[in-house]
Design a protein around this motif. Structure first.
Motif, mmCIF file in Angstrom:
data_model
loop_
_atom_site.group_PDB
_atom_site.id
_atom_site.type_symbol
_atom_site.label_atom_id
_atom_site.label_comp_id
_atom_site.label_asym_id
_atom_site.label_seq_id
_atom_site.Cartn_x
_atom_site.Cartn_y
_atom_site.Cartn_z
ATOM 1 N N PRO A 74 0.905 -1.177 -0.040
ATOM 2 C CA PRO A 74 0.052 -0.063 -0.038
ATOM 3 C C PRO A 74 0.943 1.378 0.119
ATOM 4 O O PRO A 74 1.912 1.156 0.423
ATOM 5 C CB PRO A 74 -0.800 -0.148 1.345
ATOM 6 C CG PRO A 74 0.008 -0.978 2.265
ATOM 7 C CD PRO A 74 0.827 -2.031 1.405
ATOM 8 N N PRO A 76 3.052 4.442 1.183
ATOM 9 C CA PRO A 76 3.566 4.811 2.497
ATOM 10 C C PRO A 76 2.606 5.988 2.915
ATOM 11 O O PRO A 76 2.019 6.941 2.540
ATOM 12 C CB PRO A 76 4.740 5.389 2.098
ATOM 13 C CG PRO A 76 5.151 4.882 0.780
ATOM 14 C CD PRO A 76 3.911 4.599 -0.052
ATOM 15 N N GLN A 77 2.362 5.724 4.350
ATOM 16 C CA GLN A 77 1.460 6.460 5.144
ATOM 17 C C GLN A 77 2.216 7.860 5.991
ATOM 18 O O GLN A 77 1.872 8.857 6.359
ATOM 19 C CB GLN A 77 1.014 5.908 6.398
ATOM 20 C CG GLN A 77 -0.049 4.840 5.761
ATOM 21 C CD GLN A 77 -1.024 5.460 4.927
ATOM 22 O OE1 GLN A 77 -1.824 6.248 5.152
ATOM 23 N NE2 GLN A 77 -1.149 4.598 3.567
ATOM 24 N N HIS A 78 3.651 7.840 5.919
ATOM 25 C CA HIS A 78 4.300 8.865 6.896
ATOM 26 C C HIS A 78 4.413 10.023 5.576
ATOM 27 O O HIS A 78 4.773 10.196 4.715
ATOM 28 C CB HIS A 78 5.722 8.300 7.117
ATOM 29 C CG HIS A 78 6.780 9.231 8.199
ATOM 30 N ND1 HIS A 78 6.804 10.367 7.835
ATOM 31 C CD2 HIS A 78 6.982 8.662 9.457
ATOM 32 C CE1 HIS A 78 7.620 10.763 8.871
ATOM 33 N NE2 HIS A 78 7.352 9.837 9.907
ATOM 34 N N GLU A 104 6.793 3.650 6.089
ATOM 35 C CA GLU A 104 5.543 2.853 5.484
ATOM 36 C C GLU A 104 4.162 3.335 6.476
ATOM 37 O O GLU A 104 3.187 3.519 5.852
ATOM 38 C CB GLU A 104 5.910 1.489 5.441
ATOM 39 C CG GLU A 104 6.977 1.047 4.452
ATOM 40 C CD GLU A 104 6.443 1.398 2.939
ATOM 41 O OE1 GLU A 104 5.340 0.923 2.607
ATOM 42 O OE2 GLU A 104 7.368 1.820 2.216
ATOM 43 N N CYS A 105 4.567 3.227 7.486
ATOM 44 C CA CYS A 105 3.304 3.535 8.536
ATOM 45 C C CYS A 105 3.271 4.444 9.497
ATOM 46 O O CYS A 105 2.175 4.934 9.984
ATOM 47 C CB CYS A 105 2.888 2.266 9.365
ATOM 48 S SG CYS A 105 4.272 1.877 10.290
ATOM 49 N N GLY A 106 4.576 5.205 9.646
ATOM 50 C CA GLY A 106 4.828 6.228 10.469
ATOM 51 C C GLY A 106 5.137 5.747 11.953
ATOM 52 O O GLY A 106 5.361 6.410 13.078
ATOM 53 N N HIS A 120 4.940 -5.345 7.453
ATOM 54 C CA HIS A 120 4.871 -5.167 6.002
ATOM 55 C C HIS A 120 5.312 -6.293 5.037
ATOM 56 O O HIS A 120 6.011 -5.837 4.277
ATOM 57 C CB HIS A 120 5.487 -3.800 6.040
ATOM 58 C CG HIS A 120 5.212 -2.480 6.797
ATOM 59 N ND1 HIS A 120 4.115 -1.866 6.487
ATOM 60 C CD2 HIS A 120 5.858 -1.953 7.885
ATOM 61 C CE1 HIS A 120 4.090 -0.913 7.574
ATOM 62 N NE2 HIS A 120 5.090 -1.313 8.130
#
Length: 207
Positions: A74, A76-78, A104-106, A120
């Protein structure tokens, strides 16, 4: 075209397809199999010519499928994972004394490599660095953890070195007084230019 070459080409087509289209993980093998059939049909002009050579889906090597098929992650969220963020800012903003923030997720973690494997989809370290344009020397642990590891390693090697020095000193120490009699040491003259009589006397073989 050899069968392994056609499978490799099918994997490359699947990788390109997954760049624009999300493929459920449980469907990847089936899509690869379908692409593989299409590659063989196009190459031969007729799928019938290759029907006997194409292995059924259930005997395709799963490890080979995973090797040639990139995982779909998915976005990256950061916030610092955005392409326009400079590499220096990514490093400065994610590496801290008590944690390393996952781009990737913070999430802040101590061991980033372990976090990638467990959270991940077994993302490798090389994949992570490549996805975010990070240099090879980018730290995989928090600064405090890295410092503790370094101090522990230095202490370990210092202890080993000290142990070797102690063993060397003990090996070169010569017993004195009663200890010489206890251990039956021969005369210091033995073996260092002593005459025949001295040697015979030291060995107890006179006459």
């Amino acid at each position: 075209m050899r069968l392994d070459d056609s499978l490799k080409l099918a994997g490359q087509l699947l990788a390109a397809h997954m760049q624009t289209t999300a493929v459920p993980e449980d469907r990847i093998a089936a899509v690869l199999h379908a692409l593989h059939k299409d590659v063989l049909r196009i190459q031969s002009g007729s799928y019938a010519a290759w029907q006997d050579e194409l292995p059924p889906l259930d005997v395709l090597d799963q490890a080979e499928i995973e090797r040639i098929t990139p995982r779909s992650y998915p976005p990256p969220q950061h916030p610092l994972a955005a392409p326009e963020v400079a590499i220096e800012d990514k490093i400065a903003g994610t590496v801290h004394h008590d944690r390393v923030e996952c781009l990737e997720c913070g999430k802040g973690v101590t061991l980033l490599k372990s976090h990638l494997l467990t959270s991940h989809q077994r993302m490798s370290w090389a994949e992570y660095l490549d996805r975010h344009g990070l240099p090879e020397e980018y730290p995989a642990t928090s600064l405090d953890h890295a410092a503790k590891q370094s101090a522990s390693q230095k202490s370990h090697w210092a202890s080993k070195a000290k142990g070797r020095e102690g063993a060397g000193d003990a090996a070169t120490t010569t017993p004195e007084g009663d200890d010489q009699e206890k251990y039956g040491l021969v005369s210091p003259a033995f073996g260092r230019g002593a005459g025949r009589d001295d040697v015979d006397g030291a060995l107890g073989r006179t006459g």
